[in-house]
Motif scaffolding. Structure first.
Motif, mmCIF file in Angstrom:
data_model
loop_
_atom_site.group_PDB
_atom_site.id
_atom_site.type_symbol
_atom_site.label_atom_id
_atom_site.label_comp_id
_atom_site.label_asym_id
_atom_site.label_seq_id
_atom_site.Cartn_x
_atom_site.Cartn_y
_atom_site.Cartn_z
ATOM 1 N N ARG A 52 0.832 -1.210 0.000
ATOM 2 C CA ARG A 52 0.000 0.000 0.000
ATOM 3 C C ARG A 52 0.862 1.253 0.000
ATOM 4 N N ASP A 79 -5.302 3.283 -3.049
ATOM 5 C CA ASP A 79 -4.078 2.510 -2.859
ATOM 6 C C ASP A 79 -4.345 1.343 -1.914
ATOM 7 N N THR A 83 0.681 1.635 -11.535
ATOM 8 C CA THR A 83 -0.204 0.959 -10.583
ATOM 9 C C THR A 83 -0.644 -0.391 -11.118
ATOM 10 N N LEU A 91 2.282 1.890 -3.479
ATOM 11 C CA LEU A 91 1.273 2.454 -4.370
ATOM 12 C C LEU A 91 0.969 3.906 -3.994
ATOM 13 N N HIS A 92 1.019 4.203 -2.697
ATOM 14 C CA HIS A 92 0.739 5.566 -2.251
ATOM 15 C C HIS A 92 1.802 6.544 -2.763
ATOM 16 N N HIS A 115 -3.077 9.836 -3.545
ATOM 17 C CA HIS A 115 -4.123 8.891 -3.173
ATOM 18 C C HIS A 115 -4.869 9.488 -1.991
#
Length: 424
Positions: free
Chosen positions: A10, A143, A26, A13-14, A138
């Motif tokens: 996470r 995310d 992503t 992705l953030h 995000h």
């Protein structure tokens, strides 16, 4: 996948948020995790995951190219990126585990085009995972949603679930532009039961809402007013004032009568036009949205907003071109699945409070997938998993309380396994 591993994913992705249809890194990162962690039967990526002709809210080619080239700088599979070029993002993962129903899980993956807070009180900044893409963030938990989708899939793979699981990693929710493209894809047609997820929504960590309703159907529209320029001081009568038409339209959009059947909304969110104080402006623009408690109420608002826009142009001797943008319908969670989610959540460690239902009060294009499944004779449910977020959704200080990621993955995986057992 342990909760610590989910948190690590996470945070990665953030750091690299990508807005609608630009989720190149992503999607590639999701594919990498899926291929390394789960023995999938099918994995559809990019054009193979969506009905491309139903994409809405797609940015221009220059914008797509800039984000694509940025994603190429990262250590991701080049062949996966190539399959996404042009803004064909998203993925559908398929796990087959014997006889039983086909269950779908929809999670969204896009970020927002807004800057993230950088002060020391903001956990992502303090802990080193603030957005590296300035101007993108995000700010709504997608995310975490993508991470939860992978975590739930891995848990189901190791469970006694009997049936087929499809996880829809959907792009472009923030512009209500991606749901329809997945709902019209071949992958949804055999789904018997669908779960969709959102984290937060002003519910605290440890609280689960088994079924969310109250989705406002929404439609975007853009109106361009065209008139005639003139010198504002010397010959104002020779002009046809597009800004005057626009201003009349804005005022009268807000004057549309409310409806006795339920909630309605209208908002001209972007208004712009003109070039100088001494020039009668020949062009002006409105970007607006209409919403309704039902799809029919949204249509009511749209019809009257369009009439207002055309009448305002005519009143001021201008022309108007109206372009219809992205949209999403309303939907309702089926009680059968609400009961299963509530019962499963009651046994998940860390979940302390369960609400049977709550109202969203906003719009979400998961409704496209929900309605498609329901119209095909299946059931659907939108699940809320609470998380303590210091700032509201879409604000610079939004963040996810990371233990809630595990709560969500466990709840969804458990519900999917139960659906398989009860519908063999």
């Amino acid at each position: 996948m342990t909760d610590e591993t989910l948190v690590s994913l996470r945070r990665d992705l953030h750091r690299k948020p990508e807005p609608a249809w630009r989720e190149f890194y992503t999607t590639a990162r999701i594919v990498e995790e899926l291929e390394s962690r789960v023995d999938l039967d099918e994995l559809h990526v990019g054009r193979d995951a969506i009905a491309a002709e139903h994409r809405m809210g797609v940015p221009d080619e220059a914008e797509l190219t800039a984000w694509y080239e940025q994603a190429r700088e990262y250590d991701v599979d080049e062949s996966v990126l190539e399959s996404l070029e042009g803004g064909y993002t998203g993925a559908v993962a398929v796990l087959e585990k014997g006889e039983g129903p086909t269950v779908g899980l929809r999670v969204d993956i896009d970020g927002l085009p807004r800057a993230e807070a950088d002060d020391g009180d903001h956990a992502p900044a303090a802990k080193g995972f603030r957005s590296e893409h300035e101007g993108a963030m995000h700010a709504c938990g997608h995310d975490a949603h993508a991470t939860i989708g992978i975590g739930a899939l891995e848990r189901v793979a190791d469970s006694d679930f009997s049936g087929t699981l499809k996880v829809f990693f959907q792009p472009a929710e923030e512009v209500v532009g991606g749901g329809k493209s997945m709902a019209k894809s071949e992958h949804i047609r055999d789904v018997d039961h669908l779960l969709a997820l959102h984290i937060g929504l002003d519910h605290p960590t440890g609280e689960v809402v088994a079924g969310i309703d109250g989705f406002l159907a929404v439609r975007h529209l853009e109106a361009t007013f065209s008139g005639e320029p003139a010198h504002a001081g010397g010959h104002p009568e020779q002009g046809r004032n597009a800004v005057q038409a626009m201003a009349t339209a804005v005022q009268n959009c807000y004057a549309i009568p409310r409806h006795s059947d339920g909630a309605t909304r209208v908002n001209p969110g972007v208004v712009e036009g003109g070039s100088a104080a001494n020039v009668i402006p020949e062009e002006a623009r409105i970007v607006a949205e209409v919403r309704g408690e039902t799809t029919e109420l949204m249509e009511y608002m749209h019809d009257r907003a369009e009439r207002v826009l055309k009448s305002a142009a005519e009143m001021h001797d201008c022309e108007v071109e109206i372009e219809i943008g992205a949209a999403a319908p309303s939907a309702t969670s089926d009680q059968e699945l609400v009961d299963i989610v509530a019962d499963v959540a009651d046994g998940v460690a860390g979940v302390e409070t369960i609400l049977e239902r709550d109202q969203l009060g906003g719009s979400e294009d998961a409704t496209f997938l929900m309605r498609e499944v329901q119209q095909n004779g299946g059931t659907a449910c939108y699940v809320g998993v609470g998380t303590d977020h210091p700032g509201g959704h879409h604000t610079a200080t939004f963040d996810v309380d990371e233990p809630s990621i595990g709560h969500a993955a466990e709840t969804l995986a458990g519900a999917i396994e139960r659906i398989g057992l009860e519908h063999e």
